[in-house]
Design a protein around this motif. Structure first.
Motif, PDB file in Angstrom:
ATOM      1  N   GLY A   1     -48.647  -1.336 120.021  1.00  0.00           N
ATOM      2  CA  GLY A   1     -47.021  -2.102 120.600  1.00  0.00           C
ATOM      3  C   GLY A   1     -46.925  -2.983 119.900  1.00  0.00           C
ATOM      4  N   PHE A   2     -47.483  -4.435 120.020  1.00  0.00           N
ATOM      5  CA  PHE A   2     -47.541  -5.149 119.785  1.00  0.00           C
ATOM      6  C   PHE A   2     -47.877  -5.783 118.323  1.00  0.00           C
ATOM      7  CE2 PHE A   2     -48.636  -6.837 123.938  1.00  0.00           C
ATOM      8  CZ  PHE A   2     -49.801  -6.284 124.665  1.00  0.00           C
ATOM      9  N   ALA A   3     -48.223  -5.175 117.799  1.00  0.00           N
ATOM     10  CA  ALA A   3     -48.535  -4.745 116.120  1.00  0.00           C
ATOM     11  C   ALA A   3     -47.067  -4.486 115.792  1.00  0.00           C
ATOM     12  CB  ALA A   3     -48.582  -4.465 115.712  1.00  0.00           C
ATOM     13  N   ASN A   4     -46.268  -3.931 116.315  1.00  0.00           N
ATOM     14  CA  ASN A   4     -44.726  -3.821 116.149  1.00  0.00           C
ATOM     15  C   ASN A   4     -43.845  -5.051 116.728  1.00  0.00           C
ATOM     16  OD1 ASN A   4     -44.311  -1.033 114.091  1.00  0.00           O
ATOM     17  ND2 ASN A   4     -45.347  -0.742 116.132  1.00  0.00           N
ATOM     18  N   LEU A   5     -44.320  -5.144 117.237  1.00  0.00           N
ATOM     19  CA  LEU A   5     -43.705  -6.319 117.941  1.00  0.00           C
ATOM     20  C   LEU A   5     -43.049  -7.555 117.379  1.00  0.00           C
ATOM     21  CD1 LEU A   5     -41.541  -7.116 120.585  1.00  0.00           C
ATOM     22  CD2 LEU A   5     -43.330  -7.984 121.378  1.00  0.00           C
ATOM     23  N   LEU A   6     -44.339  -8.030 116.879  1.00  0.00           N
ATOM     24  CA  LEU A   6     -44.812  -9.199 116.239  1.00  0.00           C
ATOM     25  C   LEU A   6     -43.920  -8.853 115.220  1.00  0.00           C
ATOM     26  CD1 LEU A   6     -47.404 -10.522 117.369  1.00  0.00           C
ATOM     27  CD2 LEU A   6     -48.423 -10.557 115.248  1.00  0.00           C
ATOM     28  N   VAL A   7     -44.362  -8.057 114.203  1.00  0.00           N
ATOM     29  CA  VAL A   7     -43.856  -8.140 112.840  1.00  0.00           C
ATOM     30  C   VAL A   7     -41.701  -7.539 113.153  1.00  0.00           C
ATOM     31  CG1 VAL A   7     -42.412  -5.919 111.459  1.00  0.00           C
ATOM     32  CG2 VAL A   7     -44.605  -6.469 111.780  1.00  0.00           C
ATOM     33  N   ASP A   8     -41.258  -6.906 114.882  1.00  0.00           N
ATOM     34  CA  ASP A   8     -40.102  -7.380 114.476  1.00  0.00           C
ATOM     35  C   ASP A   8     -39.349  -8.896 114.792  1.00  0.00           C
ATOM     36  OD1 ASP A   8     -39.294  -3.980 116.150  1.00  0.00           O
ATOM     37  OD2 ASP A   8     -39.586  -4.905 114.433  1.00  0.00           O
ATOM     38  N   LEU A   9     -40.634  -9.542 115.608  1.00  0.00           N
ATOM     39  CA  LEU A   9     -40.484 -10.725 115.919  1.00  0.00           C
ATOM     40  C   LEU A   9     -40.182 -11.469 114.657  1.00  0.00           C
ATOM     41  CD1 LEU A   9     -42.664 -11.988 118.900  1.00  0.00           C
ATOM     42  CD2 LEU A   9     -39.952 -11.397 118.944  1.00  0.00           C
TER      43      LEU A   9
ATOM     44  N   MET B   1     -32.557 -18.774 120.907  1.00  0.00           N
ATOM     45  CA  MET B   1     -33.639 -18.594 121.866  1.00  0.00           C
ATOM     46  C   MET B   1     -33.659 -17.507 122.561  1.00  0.00           C
ATOM     47  SD  MET B   1     -37.103 -18.929 120.293  1.00  0.00           S
ATOM     48  CE  MET B   1     -38.594 -18.949 122.022  1.00  0.00           C
ATOM     49  N   ARG B   2     -33.173 -18.125 123.225  1.00  0.00           N
ATOM     50  CA  ARG B   2     -32.562 -16.934 124.870  1.00  0.00           C
ATOM     51  C   ARG B   2     -32.650 -15.393 124.846  1.00  0.00           C
ATOM     52  NH1 ARG B   2     -28.533 -16.947 128.081  1.00  0.00           N
ATOM     53  NH2 ARG B   2     -28.934 -15.725 128.693  1.00  0.00           N
ATOM     54  N   GLY B   3     -31.923 -15.788 123.551  1.00  0.00           N
ATOM     55  CA  GLY B   3     -32.047 -13.835 123.427  1.00  0.00           C
ATOM     56  C   GLY B   3     -33.412 -13.077 122.457  1.00  0.00           C
ATOM     57  N   THR B   4     -34.025 -14.084 122.358  1.00  0.00           N
ATOM     58  CA  THR B   4     -35.441 -13.835 121.714  1.00  0.00           C
ATOM     59  C   THR B   4     -36.485 -13.374 122.341  1.00  0.00           C
ATOM     60  OG1 THR B   4     -35.118 -14.993 119.705  1.00  0.00           O
ATOM     61  CG2 THR B   4     -37.119 -14.318 119.729  1.00  0.00           C
ATOM     62  N   LEU B   5     -36.231 -13.738 123.791  1.00  0.00           N
ATOM     63  CA  LEU B   5     -37.135 -14.190 124.663  1.00  0.00           C
ATOM     64  C   LEU B   5     -36.761 -12.822 125.872  1.00  0.00           C
ATOM     65  CD1 LEU B   5     -37.018 -17.877 125.996  1.00  0.00           C
ATOM     66  CD2 LEU B   5     -39.514 -15.932 125.344  1.00  0.00           C
ATOM     67  N   ILE B   6     -35.470 -12.575 125.718  1.00  0.00           N
ATOM     68  CA  ILE B   6     -34.920 -11.426 126.918  1.00  0.00           C
ATOM     69  C   ILE B   6     -35.403 -10.368 125.187  1.00  0.00           C
ATOM     70  CG2 ILE B   6     -33.158 -10.094 127.123  1.00  0.00           C
ATOM     71  CD1 ILE B   6     -31.568 -12.372 127.597  1.00  0.00           C
ATOM     72  N   TYR B   7     -35.570 -10.172 124.673  1.00  0.00           N
ATOM     73  CA  TYR B   7     -35.565  -9.152 123.607  1.00  0.00           C
ATOM     74  C   TYR B   7     -37.193  -8.918 123.746  1.00  0.00           C
ATOM     75  CZ  TYR B   7     -36.261  -6.319 119.524  1.00  0.00           C
ATOM     76  OH  TYR B   7     -36.435  -5.551 118.335  1.00  0.00           O
ATOM     77  N   THR B   8     -38.067 -10.025 123.603  1.00  0.00           N
ATOM     78  CA  THR B   8     -39.587  -9.907 123.618  1.00  0.00           C
ATOM     79  C   THR B   8     -39.812  -9.051 124.645  1.00  0.00           C
ATOM     80  OG1 THR B   8     -39.964 -12.103 122.500  1.00  0.00           O
ATOM     81  CG2 THR B   8     -41.644 -10.977 123.295  1.00  0.00           C
ATOM     82  N   GLY B   9     -38.734 -10.035 126.046  1.00  0.00           N
ATOM     83  CA  GLY B   9     -39.232  -9.800 127.168  1.00  0.00           C
ATOM     84  C   GLY B   9     -38.997  -8.014 127.991  1.00  0.00           C
ATOM     85  N   GLN B  10     -38.104  -7.699 127.171  1.00  0.00           N
ATOM     86  CA  GLN B  10     -37.671  -6.062 126.671  1.00  0.00           C
ATOM     87  C   GLN B  10     -38.828  -4.400 126.580  1.00  0.00           C
ATOM     88  OE1 GLN B  10     -34.027  -6.092 124.754  1.00  0.00           O
ATOM     89  NE2 GLN B  10     -32.606  -5.955 127.072  1.00  0.00           N
TER      90      GLN B  10
ATOM     91  N   PRO C   1     -31.795 -14.943 108.653  1.00  0.00           N
ATOM     92  CA  PRO C   1     -31.101 -15.609 109.929  1.00  0.00           C
ATOM     93  C   PRO C   1     -29.676 -14.388 110.612  1.00  0.00           C
ATOM     94  CG  PRO C   1     -31.006 -17.146 107.607  1.00  0.00           C
ATOM     95  CD  PRO C   1     -31.323 -15.395 107.486  1.00  0.00           C
ATOM     96  N   ARG C   2     -28.848 -13.709 109.295  1.00  0.00           N
ATOM     97  CA  ARG C   2     -28.478 -12.801 109.966  1.00  0.00           C
ATOM     98  C   ARG C   2     -28.506 -11.738 110.881  1.00  0.00           C
ATOM     99  NH1 ARG C   2     -26.705 -10.081 104.790  1.00  0.00           N
ATOM    100  NH2 ARG C   2     -29.118 -10.962 104.133  1.00  0.00           N
ATOM    101  N   ILE C   3     -29.566 -11.991 111.474  1.00  0.00           N
ATOM    102  CA  ILE C   3     -30.118 -11.046 112.315  1.00  0.00           C
ATOM    103  C   ILE C   3     -31.268 -12.099 113.462  1.00  0.00           C
ATOM    104  CG2 ILE C   3     -32.077  -9.807 113.314  1.00  0.00           C
ATOM    105  CD1 ILE C   3     -32.030  -8.374 110.722  1.00  0.00           C
ATOM    106  N   ARG C   4     -30.293 -12.293 114.698  1.00  0.00           N
ATOM    107  CA  ARG C   4     -30.927 -12.876 115.746  1.00  0.00           C
ATOM    108  C   ARG C   4     -30.739 -11.385 116.602  1.00  0.00           C
ATOM    109  NH1 ARG C   4     -30.517 -18.396 113.930  1.00  0.00           N
ATOM    110  NH2 ARG C   4     -32.687 -17.816 114.221  1.00  0.00           N
ATOM    111  N   TYR C   5     -31.500 -12.111 117.763  1.00  0.00           N
ATOM    112  CA  TYR C   5     -31.791 -11.776 119.209  1.00  0.00           C
ATOM    113  C   TYR C   5     -30.425 -11.290 120.190  1.00  0.00           C
ATOM    114  CZ  TYR C   5     -35.518  -8.922 116.526  1.00  0.00           C
ATOM    115  OH  TYR C   5     -36.376  -7.876 115.605  1.00  0.00           O
TER     116      TYR C   5
END
Lengths: 314, 341, 300
Positions: A295-303, A1-10, A310-314
């Protein structure tokens, strides 16, 4: 979860940076070219002219102008329209239009993904039957026809008489405001891309069906539908999601033309009009809005990636 | 299985991968099926579950499970039969497990598919099953994904999946080939224990005779789509009658051999099943072939108590007449001295 | 049939009769020929090319001559595609529109490809910081709406064929650059070691001559796909009034005009629309055919 938040922030930072870079380039480019001729309606009286120029900050050197614009934009104030007689603050206008564009885009994407994945899966399951061949050829033809041509065809179809046997869900007047006016432009926007998605899904499914884990699923005694959807499709969708980002970008871009043709009061139409009427404040503002949207659309897709794989984790 | 024929219809011709194979697996028995790659053992196994992939089809013969005629099952009955009456374990556990689903779920799924257990029961059985296959920390592991498992653990998970519904028969298709040697031994041991505990029959397919020796009570040797020898493991190992079996056993490297002895492999390559050799299919590579082997295909004959072989010569004769015991050169024909012009 | 010439004491020369070596290109060409759709595509593309080349010199009627009959006239013997809003012959304008379409399409594709190939090679070959810079650049601009950029550019630079080509190519090179970069990165591993061992430090441009030819297959396919994308792009711009200025006929422009009369004179808008769609379809079939022909996995 933390990884995802950091990724989103980036990513958010990246989006902001991109927006700034893009807007600055556009702003500077326009100002270098057009300079003080930006007022669309220039009074002959030099005093009045100077007043107007000063009012709009056009008499300042353009780096300074940009700085003013930027500091305002960050606070949500996108400036004012330069068209004589309007002079209205842009931000509320942009938000309203963004809502329209996003609605249109949303339905288009919904159609694209829904129909695309559905047909692609069907073609894969019935590989090498006539269903497959027809579908594949139809797909190529469909995405070779640009969205505006689809718009023309759909308008001709719905306006000139077929209206009666489609339960009134197709409208007679081109425009925007009622729910029944959504399908046709959304369809025109989405059709070509639906075909691309269908093709991709089919190819992906064909690969996945041959995989060992699908064989295991059969061996466990799972039923056909379960195997196809839970095991095959879930894996096959991964490369499809990859392409969804650029696809969303393409749909957002294509909506400019569709909005213009259908008179839909969205960002695209605004952009075109601003360019044609030389109201460059709007141009820069809309450009920035689009950069942010994409930018937001792409971010949404990537999230959505980790949800699917599940092999992909941020 | 009786007189099964499974053929592949390719653009180059029809390949009969399984050519008249008959055998039976008794309750609780462990049967080994041995042969080199391409001999049809995997296809035979797939045929049992009717999982033969395109362009293959079961063309004739019959398969019966506990009285049920497998080849006549309707689609619904077939779905019931798979994973429930007969379970299967595949060779490469990494690719055989769905990478996007949790392991525990995949095991649970195997049970949910058959309605033998209620959803709650199925979920509750997952962890005990994983423990039964000796996966450490089973509770946490059930919530993991396949890529977080090691190779051996994945294979154990597959075994758990196959056993989830207490099938009468489990087919293990080269379960250890993709694993390290130490892990191999553990898996085989696990299978043996499970066979003892649960009385599940195991049909082990492999090209490794050593594995057969440690797990199975009976063994079938296949070559070019046919059974060339079958019988109890000890008997076959001690006294193989078919030259192919004999060669296989000789080719196992042993610790007590002298270092400088060459590895004795069987000369030649596997036959092209599009155009199989005339007469006995093994004759191009057989050290003990005689004239008859070139022209007449042999049938399975009883060569010992409960042991059958498909050969004109048979090793007994080879020992007596061709000095097979001392033979060093095992190139085709070397024993019999028969070299047609 | 080997002929040997030998002079005493000298090295014997033999002319070997090599078995027919099928190069990658011959094999691909042969496979392409068997693909019916690709051939149809090729025919249509050729027709478009011919129109593009011939129409400046001859068309059934002059493209600018109006009042040839009743405005919005339906198709007839004299005018197979009818007349437009100013009474101009649609067929002639259609043939002439091919010139713009092909010029812009091929031109933009070529320009974008050239730029993309160069940057992709540099990024993939030198890697490290150079690659980081170029890749960041590519990734940033990947998210920018290409149509808007092109529109802005056209407005600033003015309308015209050349500006159109530039405006389209300015975002179009990104995809090609990514492709070439990927190819270079993987080919680099293969070729580099051999070449380095072979003759010490070879001139890097020679390595470009090794890597580039091997990547040529996918590059050609990508370039082929870029053409219809550019054609559609030009049509977009024309529809919005930013295409080639009148009186030069362009398909997008014709469609834009015809849109106004969509309801009562659909042939005016349908003619250029079908022309665009058909040309795009042809290029797509051709591209698909090329892609399948070059794919090594399909080699028998």
């Amino acid at each position: 979860m933390r990884g995802t938040l950091i990724y989103t922030g980036q990513r958010l930072v990246l989006i902001a940076v991109t927006a700034v870079v893009v807007s600055s380039i556009v702003f500077i480019g326009i100002h270098i070219q057009a300079g003080t001729s930006m007022l669309s309606d220039r009074p002959a009286d030099p005093v009045r002219l100077a007043q107007l120029l000063h009012q709009y900050n056009l008499d300042l050197p353009w780096p300074q102008q940009y700085w003013i614009w930027l500091t305002h934009a960050v606070r949500g104030d996108m400036g004012v329209s330069l068209t004589a007689g309007r002079g209205e603050p842009l931000t509320p206008v942009l938000l309203r239009e963004a809502r329209v564009s996003v609605t249109l885009g949303f339905f288009a994407i919904l159609f694209t993904v829904g129909v695309g994945v559905g047909l692609g899966t069907l073609a894969a399951i019935r590989q090498n039957t006539w269903v497959d061949y027809v579908a594949s050829t139809a797909a190529v033809i469909t995405y070779s026809i640009p969205n505006f041509v689809w718009a023309f065809l759909l308008i001709i179809l719905t306006v000139s008489g077929f209206y009666s046997w489609t339960n009134g869900t197709i409208y007679e007047n081109i425009g925007w405001g009622t729910p029944e006016q959504i399908p046709v432009p959304a369809l025109a926007l989405g059709l070509p891309y639906a075909a691309i998605v269908a093709r991709l899904t089919r190819a992906s499914m064909l690969e996945v069906i041959r995989q060992d884990y699908v064989r295991t699923a059969w061996a466990k005694g799972l039923r056909g539908r379960v195997v196809m959807v839970r095991h095959a499709l879930r894996n096959a969708l991964i490369p499809v999601v990859t392409v969804l980002g650029p696809l969303a970008t393409a749909i957002i871009t294509g909506s400019v033309v569709i909005e213009y043709l259908f008179g839909i009061p969205g960002l695209g139409k605004e952009f075109v009009e601003s360019i044609l009427s030389r109201d460059y404040n709007i141009t820069v503002a809309v450009f920035t809005a689009y950069a942010l949207l994409i930018g937001f659309a792409n971010l949404l897709v990537d999230l959505t990636y980790p949800i699917l794989d599940p092999r992909i984790r941020y | 299985m009786e007189d099964l024929h499974t053929e592949f219809f390719t653009s180059g011709g029809t390949v009969t991968a399984v050519d008249g194979v008959s055998f039976e697996v008794r309750r609780g028995e462990t049967l080994g099926v041995v042969g080199e790659s391409g001999c049809g053992k995997s296809v035979t196994a797939m045929s049992i579950l009717r999982l033969v992939s395109e362009p293959g089809k079961i063309t004739s013969g019959s398969i019966k499970y506990d009285g049920k005629d497998v080849l006549q099952l309707s689609a619904d009955e077939l779905v019931d039969y798979r994973g429930n009456d007969v379970g299967m374990i595949f060779q490469d556990p990494m690719s055989s497990l769905n990478p996007v689903l949790k392991v525990g779920f995949q095991v649970e799924e195997a049970m949910r598919a058959h309605r033998r257990f209620s959803p709650k029961e199925a979920r509750d059985r997952v962890v005990p099953l994983l423990k039964q296959v000796r996966i450490p920390d089973a509770e946490a592991r059930a919530r993991d994904y396949p890529h977080q498992f090691s190779g051996g653990m994945r294979q154990r998970a597959m075994i758990a999946m196959a056993l989830a519904n207490n099938p009468g028969l489990v087919i293990a298709d080269e379960p250890t080939t993709a694993l390290d040697v130490t892990v191999q031994a553990q898996i085989i041991e696990l299978l043996r224990d499970l066979n003892e505990e649960m009385h599940t029959a195991i049909m082990l397919i492999t090209h490794n005779m050593a594995v057969v020796a440690s797990l199975c009570t009976r063994v079938i040797v296949m070559y070019a789509g046919q059974i060339v020898e079958e019988g109890p493991v000890e008997q076959i190992f001690e006294n193989p009658q078919h030259p192919y079996t004999w060669s296989l056993l000789r080719s196992i490297p042993r610790v007590d051999e002298h270092e400088h002895e060459r590895l004795r492999s069987i000369e030649g390559i596997a036959p092209d099943l599009l155009r199989p050799p005339a007469g006995c299919r093994f004759h191009p590579r057989c050290p003990f072939r005689v004239e008859q082997c070139y022209t007449d295909p042999p049938e399975l004959e009883l060569v010992g108590p409960d042991q059958e072989a498909r050969c004109w010569v048979k090793m007994d004769r080879a020992y007596k007449e061709m000095g097979a015991a001392d033979l060093f050169d095992v190139s085709p024909g070397a024993g019999s001295g028969y070299y047609p012009t | 049939m080997a002929t040997a010439t030998a002079s005493p004491g000298a090295i014997v020369d033999h002319e070997w009769d090599m078995p027919e070596q099928v190069s990658l290109w011959q094999d691909s060409w042969r496979r392409l020929r068997r693909n019916k759709l690709a051939l149809v595509g090729l025919v249509i593309v050729t027709l478009a090319l011919l129109s593009a080349v011939i129409s400046p010199f001859w068309t059934p009627y002059e493209t600018w001559r109006n009042a040839l009959g009743e405005t919005y006239a339906s198709p007839s013997m004299a005018h197979p595609l009818g007349l437009d809003s100013l009474g101009r012959d649609i067929l002639s304008r259609l043939l002439s529109g091919a010139t713009v379409a092909i010029t812009v399409g091929v031109g933009a594709s070529a320009l974008a490809s050239a730029f993309g190939i160069v940057l992709g090679l540099i990024a993939g070959f030198y890697r490290g910081k150079v690659d980081a810079v170029i890749s960041t650049f590519i990734n940033t601009w990947y998210g920018v709406p290409d149509l808007l950029v092109a529109m802005t550019l056209v407005v600033l630079l003015g309308r015209g064929v050349l500006n159109l080509v530039i405006a389209i190519a300015i975002t179009g090179w990104l995809g090609m650059a990514r492709l070439v970069r990927g190819q270079t990165l993987s080919l680099r591993e293969r070729e580099f070691n051999e070449a380095a061992r072979a003759s010490g430090t070879r001139n890097f441009s020679i390595i470009f001559k090794h890597i580039l030819p091997n990547a040529l297959g996918p590059i050609i396919v990508q370039a082929t796909y870029l053409v219809p994308a550019a054609i559609i792009f030009e049509a977009f711009l024309s529809l919005l009034g930013l295409g080639v200025p009148p009186p030069t006929p362009s398909w997008g422009d014709m469609a834009s005009e015809g849109y106004k009369s969509l309801q009562f004179a659909p042939h005016v808008v349908l003619a250029p629309s079908i022309a665009i769609s058909l040309t795009v379809l042809a290029f797509n079939w051709l591209g698909d055919g090329l892609r399948d022909a070059i794919d090594p996995r399909m080699r028998r």
